[in-house]
Design a protein around this motif. Structure first.
Motif, PDB file in Angstrom:
ATOM      1  N   ASP A 184     -33.039 -11.158  83.231  1.00  0.00           N
ATOM      2  CA  ASP A 184     -34.389 -11.545  83.654  1.00  0.00           C
ATOM      3  C   ASP A 184     -34.779 -10.856  84.955  1.00  0.00           C
ATOM      4  O   ASP A 184     -35.897 -10.358  85.099  1.00  0.00           O
ATOM      5  CB  ASP A 184     -34.492 -13.072  83.830  1.00  0.00           C
ATOM      6  N   VAL A 185     -33.856 -10.831  85.915  1.00  0.00           N
ATOM      7  CA  VAL A 185     -34.124 -10.165  87.203  1.00  0.00           C
ATOM      8  C   VAL A 185     -34.314  -8.663  86.991  1.00  0.00           C
ATOM      9  O   VAL A 185     -35.243  -8.048  87.543  1.00  0.00           O
ATOM     10  CB  VAL A 185     -32.988 -10.429  88.220  1.00  0.00           C
ATOM     11  N   LEU A 186     -33.445  -8.068  86.186  1.00  0.00           N
ATOM     12  CA  LEU A 186     -33.543  -6.625  85.906  1.00  0.00           C
ATOM     13  C   LEU A 186     -34.901  -6.265  85.314  1.00  0.00           C
ATOM     14  O   LEU A 186     -35.564  -5.319  85.767  1.00  0.00           O
ATOM     15  CB  LEU A 186     -32.449  -6.210  84.914  1.00  0.00           C
ATOM     16  N   LEU A 187     -35.319  -7.006  84.291  1.00  0.00           N
ATOM     17  CA  LEU A 187     -36.587  -6.704  83.625  1.00  0.00           C
ATOM     18  C   LEU A 187     -37.768  -6.919  84.570  1.00  0.00           C
ATOM     19  O   LEU A 187     -38.723  -6.142  84.571  1.00  0.00           O
ATOM     20  CB  LEU A 187     -36.747  -7.568  82.373  1.00  0.00           C
ATOM     21  N   ASP A 188     -37.679  -7.965  85.379  1.00  0.00           N
ATOM     22  CA  ASP A 188     -38.777  -8.290  86.286  1.00  0.00           C
ATOM     23  C   ASP A 188     -38.940  -7.239  87.383  1.00  0.00           C
ATOM     24  O   ASP A 188     -40.050  -6.827  87.707  1.00  0.00           O
ATOM     25  CB  ASP A 188     -38.529  -9.669  86.902  1.00  0.00           C
ATOM     26  N   ARG A 189     -37.825  -6.777  87.944  1.00  0.00           N
ATOM     27  CA  ARG A 189     -37.891  -5.893  89.114  1.00  0.00           C
ATOM     28  C   ARG A 189     -37.808  -4.405  88.785  1.00  0.00           C
ATOM     29  O   ARG A 189     -38.370  -3.582  89.509  1.00  0.00           O
ATOM     30  CB  ARG A 189     -36.783  -6.253  90.104  1.00  0.00           C
ATOM     31  N   TYR A 190     -37.075  -4.071  87.729  1.00  0.00           N
ATOM     32  CA  TYR A 190     -36.823  -2.650  87.455  1.00  0.00           C
ATOM     33  C   TYR A 190     -37.105  -2.244  86.011  1.00  0.00           C
ATOM     34  O   TYR A 190     -36.773  -1.134  85.612  1.00  0.00           O
ATOM     35  CB  TYR A 190     -35.360  -2.313  87.805  1.00  0.00           C
ATOM     36  N   GLY A 191     -37.719  -3.146  85.247  1.00  0.00           N
ATOM     37  CA  GLY A 191     -37.871  -2.906  83.814  1.00  0.00           C
ATOM     38  C   GLY A 191     -39.072  -2.092  83.390  1.00  0.00           C
ATOM     39  O   GLY A 191     -39.746  -2.436  82.419  1.00  0.00           O
ATOM     40  N   ARG A 192     -39.344  -1.014  84.118  1.00  0.00           N
ATOM     41  CA  ARG A 192     -40.388  -0.072  83.696  1.00  0.00           C
ATOM     42  C   ARG A 192     -39.709   1.153  83.115  1.00  0.00           C
ATOM     43  O   ARG A 192     -38.864   1.763  83.766  1.00  0.00           O
ATOM     44  CB  ARG A 192     -41.245   0.354  84.895  1.00  0.00           C
ATOM     45  N   THR A 193     -40.078   1.502  81.904  1.00  0.00           N
ATOM     46  CA  THR A 193     -39.480   2.706  81.329  1.00  0.00           C
ATOM     47  C   THR A 193     -39.983   3.927  82.099  1.00  0.00           C
ATOM     48  O   THR A 193     -41.034   3.891  82.742  1.00  0.00           O
ATOM     49  CB  THR A 193     -39.855   2.863  79.846  1.00  0.00           C
ATOM     50  N   PHE A 194     -39.229   5.008  82.008  1.00  0.00           N
ATOM     51  CA  PHE A 194     -39.646   6.248  82.668  1.00  0.00           C
ATOM     52  C   PHE A 194     -40.901   6.803  81.985  1.00  0.00           C
ATOM     53  O   PHE A 194     -41.741   7.430  82.626  1.00  0.00           O
ATOM     54  CB  PHE A 194     -38.499   7.263  82.668  1.00  0.00           C
ATOM     55  N   ALA A 195     -41.043   6.540  80.688  1.00  0.00           N
ATOM     56  CA  ALA A 195     -42.264   6.959  79.980  1.00  0.00           C
ATOM     57  C   ALA A 195     -43.488   6.278  80.586  1.00  0.00           C
ATOM     58  O   ALA A 195     -44.504   6.918  80.859  1.00  0.00           O
ATOM     59  CB  ALA A 195     -42.143   6.620  78.493  1.00  0.00           C
TER      60      ALA A 195
END
Length: 217
Positions: free
Chosen positions: A9-20
């Motif tokens: 949940d923390v990963l997706l919230d803070r860093y979960g933007r794809t490079f695309a």
């Protein structure tokens, strides 16, 4: 909620933007965004920061080179100039050549449509990876980058979790087995986002500590 779910949940919230997404690519199972992802994977393959690669992709697409036809028809110098505006300078001349040759290959062999490459490979992950590596500038790393992101719209290749993703998972105490790790995502889109987050986090011990601390709250 278990520890692994809290970390995800923390990963997706803070860093979960794809490079695309960072490059402005609206990823879909269509020729144009798939080609743009291939360009991005080519740029990310070089020994250069991800931020610079993303900025260079943005400049190429802003200049109108978001299709293989446009990339092929652009002059070598036009491509070099666009890469330079994205500060992609150490590799700009070689990369300009590779992008032109790659666009030519895609047009000639697969009619500009990477879905045809997928069909030629029978939708098989390993064979798709081999065919991607026929593009100039796409080696094992670039093929993994493409597959890691395209799994959001190509269910045939999911889960595709390469070594960098699994290394990031290990640093956070998440499962290092592909299927178990993939099971923590609720969709292929979320899996692509989780993969991008794990790649980002794996590069920095400070970020690993930050995620673990936030997940423990």
């Amino acid at each position: 909620m278990g520890k692994n779910e809290a970390v995800v949940d923390v990963l997706l919230d803070r860093y979960g933007r794809t490079f695309a997404k960072e490059s402005g690519i609206k990823l879909a199972d269509q020729p144009k965004p798939l080609y743009q992802l291939l360009v991005l994977a080519t740029l990310l393959s070089a020994r250069i920061s991800a931020d610079v690669a993303v900025a260079a992709a943005v400049e190429l697409f802003k200049a109108g080179y978001g299709t293989p036809k446009a990339m092929r028809e652009a002059s070598w110098q036009d491509r070099v100039d666009a890469l330079g505006r994205g500060h992609y300078r150490r590799y700009d001349e070689r990369t300009s050549t590779m992008l032109g040759e790659g666009a030519e290959l895609l047009m000639e062999r697969w009619k500009g449509d990477l879905r045809r490459l997928r069909e030629e490979a029978g939708g098989e992950d390993r064979r798709i990876r081999q065919l991607l590596m026929e593009f100039p500038g796409i080696g094992p790393t670039g093929a993994d980058i493409f597959l890691r992101e395209v799994q959001a719209v190509w269910p045939q290749v999911a889960p595709h979790l390469d070594q960098k993703v699994l290394d990031g998972a290990e640093k956070l105490g998440l499962p290092r087995q592909e299927r178990r790790l993939a099971g923590l995502a609720h969709s292929n889109d979320e899996l692509a986002r989780l993969s991008a987050a794990l790649v980002r986090v794996s590069r920095s011990k400070k970020t690993v500590d930050e995620v673990m601390s936030a997940a423990a709250r």
